[in-house]
Design a protein around this motif. Structure first.
Motif, PDB file in Angstrom:
ATOM      1  N   GLY A   1       0.827  -1.209   0.000  1.00 39.40           N
ATOM      2  CA  GLY A   1       0.000   0.000   0.000  1.00 39.40           C
ATOM      3  C   GLY A   1       0.856   1.251   0.000  1.00 39.40           C
ATOM      4  O   GLY A   1       2.002   1.247   0.450  1.00 39.40           O
ATOM      5  N   PHE A   2       0.309   2.314  -0.546  1.00 37.03           N
ATOM      6  CA  PHE A   2       1.000   3.599  -0.524  1.00 37.03           C
ATOM      7  C   PHE A   2      -0.045   4.665  -0.225  1.00 37.03           C
ATOM      8  O   PHE A   2      -0.911   4.931  -1.045  1.00 37.03           O
ATOM      9  N   HIS A   3       0.039   5.210   0.979  1.00 33.61           N
ATOM     10  CA  HIS A   3      -0.872   6.274   1.396  1.00 33.61           C
ATOM     11  C   HIS A   3      -0.194   7.599   1.067  1.00 33.61           C
ATOM     12  O   HIS A   3       0.597   8.112   1.833  1.00 33.61           O
ATOM     13  N   MET A   4      -0.525   8.112  -0.112  1.00 37.00           N
ATOM     14  CA  MET A   4       0.133   9.307  -0.650  1.00 37.00           C
ATOM     15  C   MET A   4      -0.373  10.575   0.051  1.00 37.00           C
ATOM     16  O   MET A   4      -1.224  10.492   0.914  1.00 37.00           O
ATOM     17  N   VAL A   5       0.113  11.722  -0.364  1.00 45.37           N
ATOM     18  CA  VAL A   5      -0.445  12.975   0.154  1.00 45.37           C
ATOM     19  C   VAL A   5      -1.774  13.248  -0.551  1.00 45.37           C
ATOM     20  O   VAL A   5      -2.145  12.571  -1.511  1.00 45.37           O
TER      21      VAL A   5
END
Lengths: 586, 294
Positions: free
Chosen positions: B67-71
């Motif tokens: 997962g990648f919780h971006m801005v």
């Protein structure tokens, strides 16, 4: 030319943009390169697409050069504005060549005038008004001592792709130039290798700073680039779009700078070595993402080729005023590494290093270059490119059935092994919220303290590992002159001249601005006086030095849309050393 | 394949317990996504879920995946780049209407143009939930919220129209109350080569309850709707009386990762014959020139 130890000739061409100012300069520069001379150029364009005043400066020598030269030995002006604007920058005893049909000379007491109907000769004698640039370049080449045949060869090579007719016309322009009667002058402008005192190599390749930077990125293993056009970083984007596929990578022109850095972070998350390049305005837009990269611990190289700011500022001018933005910008505590190359060769070296440090520490690394460094052509010696040390990210090797993999595992130096997506058992969330070792959001004070320690621990390790500066000049100096970026060449030349006069002056160029290099502290603390020279209004490096050292440096901080002249540095240095100026240099 | 033969069960796609409010439509959307992934037997370690900021953007934590919780607003460019670097990954970008159509709107048409082979799932609740009830770019005109105390005077964004305007290669809409259809749409979206946009209407019980609106106005696109007919799709997208669901439009265009791979092969092949300027210097200085076979 006053520096006898390293003879050089500085030429400045000035006129209306599109008139052949830059192309004349480039033809001459190419010929000098082909003849094996060292060159260093400086150019400034108007920010407008067409028209406006522009000038090009090239300094040639048989020895390595540090700066494009302060004052011109020869000035070429194609129009009145070129004459009027630059006449004060002509060295005393120098020569001014001007188009006698376009310029009415004012009284110039200490210079020699050389009126040439450049436009008329090009049109009537050569038969093409457009050959003006070759004509001017050929006059200069002749003054620099280049044989006619060699210049004709160089011109033939340059225009070959445009067909035999164009070549013929331009060779004719060379002949016309070499047939002119030259004025009598005392100064010898000719570049010769006969007075070689040192055997310093001058480098096999003539490259711009941006080209060297791109080569450094490619050799450093860059596999993904995204950028948005902006002066003076656009040529990095263009080169990356052209080169990267050939090196097995991909480049994307993004819709804005936020998208550019976001693309890079996605690609880095997927395991690639990544870079973006911009200038001040674009860097400002990237700052939220810079903080994100710092906290999610993704390696990324961000190039900021500085120009005059703030806002849209002076898009085509040299300035070094983004230091504070590079070192401090962003909300929260956001560790990052900031490197500042000071020569074209360092643009190569420090870009490789930027990748190595980004990958080693899993941090964003900012490469601060500037307009002068980005656009200047300089001869460089490159290392054996097959043996350049390239570092890769330390990769995670989880058990295939591992649950809750600790992506942000606490380690001695703060660096946690990186799981590349696709690796079984390494699943985690790359998380911009404060998180625990697994990447799960965690807002406790205890965890936040531990994570800040981890992230800043990496910088502390970096500060111990990297030297981050270099010295020259006197060993136990009365005065240390400090510089960074393109101004480092100015500092080096000033120190050379001052030590040549017997003064105990040393130079220090800081190439790592964050973390602040530990060893610099000793050098500065021991110096009796410190002078910081930089191209900005507030003295941003001086402030940084003050923040890290128990000293208050003197500063020569000038934001005047151009490099600070070597003679200005000399003057301030002498004042600080209480040395009477014995003779006027000019 | 029968259930028994399958390597991955639905459980294999479960991550942390979702922290949404009871009754949130996002629970059903998550379920539909997990079912679609299970149907396609995507290996969790070969799955990347990338989101922005908002209630729905917490989704990477609730799925067992990379997962990648971006801005805020920046899921799309990062998701596209993940796919370029590693085309073997299944890449899902997910988020809400504020994330996608306000702060992140600048990236939407450009990602549509580049056509990365990823799926973009927007959970649209027509409100800002995480910040507790402000108007969103898809809030309808006249809506009273904390930031539109008198009325929302703005015309809402039409995400389906925006996608169609730029020739998005797969455009669909589902609703959280029909998990079966939404699952099917997500399967089709993932299978489609190119940028697949799925708008999932997902009501927010806490700040803007649109369940009744969704129930009353949603309608399956007619069986005879031709998914290759862009103008026909636009007609349904512009209908303000009915909220049509199903696949609006589908077109095969070269994907971003196909193009970047193609460029790479082209350039690598040229390395031996006519190398790029810096490759030439690299070779001169002892570098090992990469070729299409190395």
């Amino acid at each position: 030319m006053t520096d006898k130890r390293r003879k050089s000739t500085t030429i400045r061409l000035a006129g209306e943009s599109g008139e052949g100012v830059v192309s004349s300069g480039q033809i001459l520069t190419d010929a000098l390169i082909e003849q094996g001379f060292a060159i260093l150029t400086y150019q400034t364009f108007p920010a407008e697409i067409k028209g406006g005043h522009c000038w090009y400066q090239v300094r040639g020598s048989a020895h390595p050069l540090d700066t494009p030269g302060d004052r011109a030995d020869i000035l070429v002006s194609f129009n009145q504005e070129g004459f009027d604007t630059h006449i004060d920058d002509l060295r005393s005893g120098g020569l001014i060549i001007y188009d006698s049909d376009a310029v009415t000379p004012v009284d110039v007491p200490k210079a020699h005038l050389f009126p040439v109907p450049i436009g008329k000769i090009a049109a009537d004698e050569v038969g093409s008004p457009r050959s003006k640039n070759v004509l001017a370049a050929a006059i200069l080449a002749r003054l620099l001592g280049l044989p006619e045949e060699e210049l004709a060869d160089s011109v033939t090579k340059k225009f070959k792709h445009k067909g035999a007719k164009v070549v013929e016309v331009n060779v004719k322009a060379v002949t016309a130039a070499y047939g002119l009667k030259l004025p009598e002058v005392e100064m010898d402008f000719a570049l010769t290798r006969t007075d070689t005192e040192t055997a310093e190599p001058i480098g096999a390749y003539a490259m711009t700073g941006n080209d060297a930077l791109v080569l450094g990125a490619l050799v450093g293993g860059c596999k993904f680039f995204a950028g948005y056009p902006i002066t003076p970083a656009s040529t990095i984007l263009e080169a990356m779009m052209r080169e990267l596929p050939a090196w097995g990578g991909s480049a994307i022109q993004a819709e804005d700078e936020m998208s550019a850095l976001t693309h890079c972070l996605g690609a880095s998350f997927a395991g690639a070595k990544v870079m973006t390049a911009t200038s001040g305005p674009g860097f400002s837009l990237m700052i939220e993402l810079l903080g994100h990269a710092s906290t999610v611990e993704l390696p990324v190289v961000i190039v900021d080729a500085q120009r005059g700011g703030p806002s849209t500022g002076l898009p085509t001018k040299y300035e070094q005023s983004d230091l504070n933005a590079a070192v401090y910008s962003g909300h929260g505590d956001t560790p990052r590494i900031v490197l500042a190359p000071s020569t074209v060769r360092e643009n190569f070296d420090l870009t490789v290093k930027a990748f190595n440090l980004a990958e080693h520490y899993q941090v964003p690394v900012i490469l601060l270059t500037d307009n002068a460094l980005a656009t200047r052509l300089e001869r460089v010696t490159l290392p054996d490119l097959n043996t350049v040390e390239v570092e890769d990210r330390i990769l995670a090797t989880p058990e295939p059935d591992e649950k809750h993999y600790k992506r942000y595992k606490f380690t001695e130096n703060g660096v946690s092994p990186f799981p590349v997506p696709g690796t079984p058992g390494g699943m985690y969330v790359c998380e911009g919220l404060e998180h625990d070792e697994t990447g799960k959001p965690n807002y406790t004070g205890e965890n936040h303290v531990a994570m800040n320690n981890k992230r800043y621990g990496k910088l502390e390790d970096c500060a111990r590992r990297e030297t981050g500066y270099y010295d020259f000049g006197a060993v136990d100096p009365d005065l240390v002159i400090v510089g960074w970026g393109a101004i480092a060449g100015t500092v080096r030349e000033a120190v050379d001249r001052l030590t040549g006069e017997g003064l105990h002056v040393g130079g220090t160029v800081i190439t790592m601005l964050s973390p602040f290099p530990l060893a610099v502290r000793d050098r500065l603390r021991k110096a009796k006086k410190v002078l910081v020279v930089e191209g900005n209004y507030t003295g941003q490096l001086a402030q940084l030095i003050e923040a890290y050292n128990p000293i208050v440096p003197e500063k020569l901080a000038v934001a005047s849309a151009g490099l600070i002249p070597v003679e200005s540095v000399e003057k301030v240095a002498k004042r600080l050393l209480n040395v009477q100026e014995v003779q006027v240099r000019e | 394949m029968s259930e028994q033969q399958q390597e991955y069960s639905l459980k294999d796609y479960k991550g942390l317990m979702p922290i949404w409010c009871p009754g949130c439509g996002d629970f059903s959307v998550l379920m539909a996504l997990q079912k679609a992934l299970q149907h396609r037997q995507v290996a969790p370690h070969k799955l990347a879920v990338i989101s922005g900021i908002g209630c729905s953007s917490r989704i990477p934590h609730f799925i067992n995946a990379y997962g990648f919780h971006m801005v805020h607003g920046r899921s799309l460019p990062s998701a596209a780049a993940v796919k370029v670097v590693n085309p073997e990954l299944e890449v899902i970008a997910a988020g809400g209407d504020g994330d996608g159509f306000a702060i992140g709107m600048g990236h939407f048409p450009h990602t549509v143009r580049r056509n990365p082979n990823i799926t973009y799932l927007v959970m649209d609740n027509e409100i800002y939930g995480l910040t507790k009830g402000q108007t969103s770019p898809t809030s309808h005109t006249g809506l009273v919220t904390k930031t539109t105390p008198w009325e929302n005077a703005d015309e809402p964004i039409n995400p389906i129209m925006t996608a169609l305007a730029h020739n998005c290669s797969f455009v669909a809409r589902g609703i959280s109350t029909d998990v079966k259809q939404l699952t099917q749409l997500l399967i089709e979206a993932m299978e489609h080569p190119g940028f697949s946009f799925v708008q999932a209407m997902s009501p927010c019980l806490t700040f803007h309850d649109t369940y009744e609106m969704v129930r009353n106005t949603s309608k399956d696109l007619p069986e005879d709707h031709d998914v290759t007919d862009r103008l026909g799709a636009i007609k349904y997208a512009l209908d303000t009386d009915n909220m049509w669901t199903g696949v609006f439009y589908k077109v095969r265009r070269p994907t971003l990762d196909e193009v970047t791979t193609r460029n790479k092969l082209k350039a690598l092949e040229r390395n031996t014959k006519s190398p790029t300027p810096l490759m030439k210097i690299y070779a001169d200085m002892g570098g090992k020139v990469p070729t299409s076979t190395s």
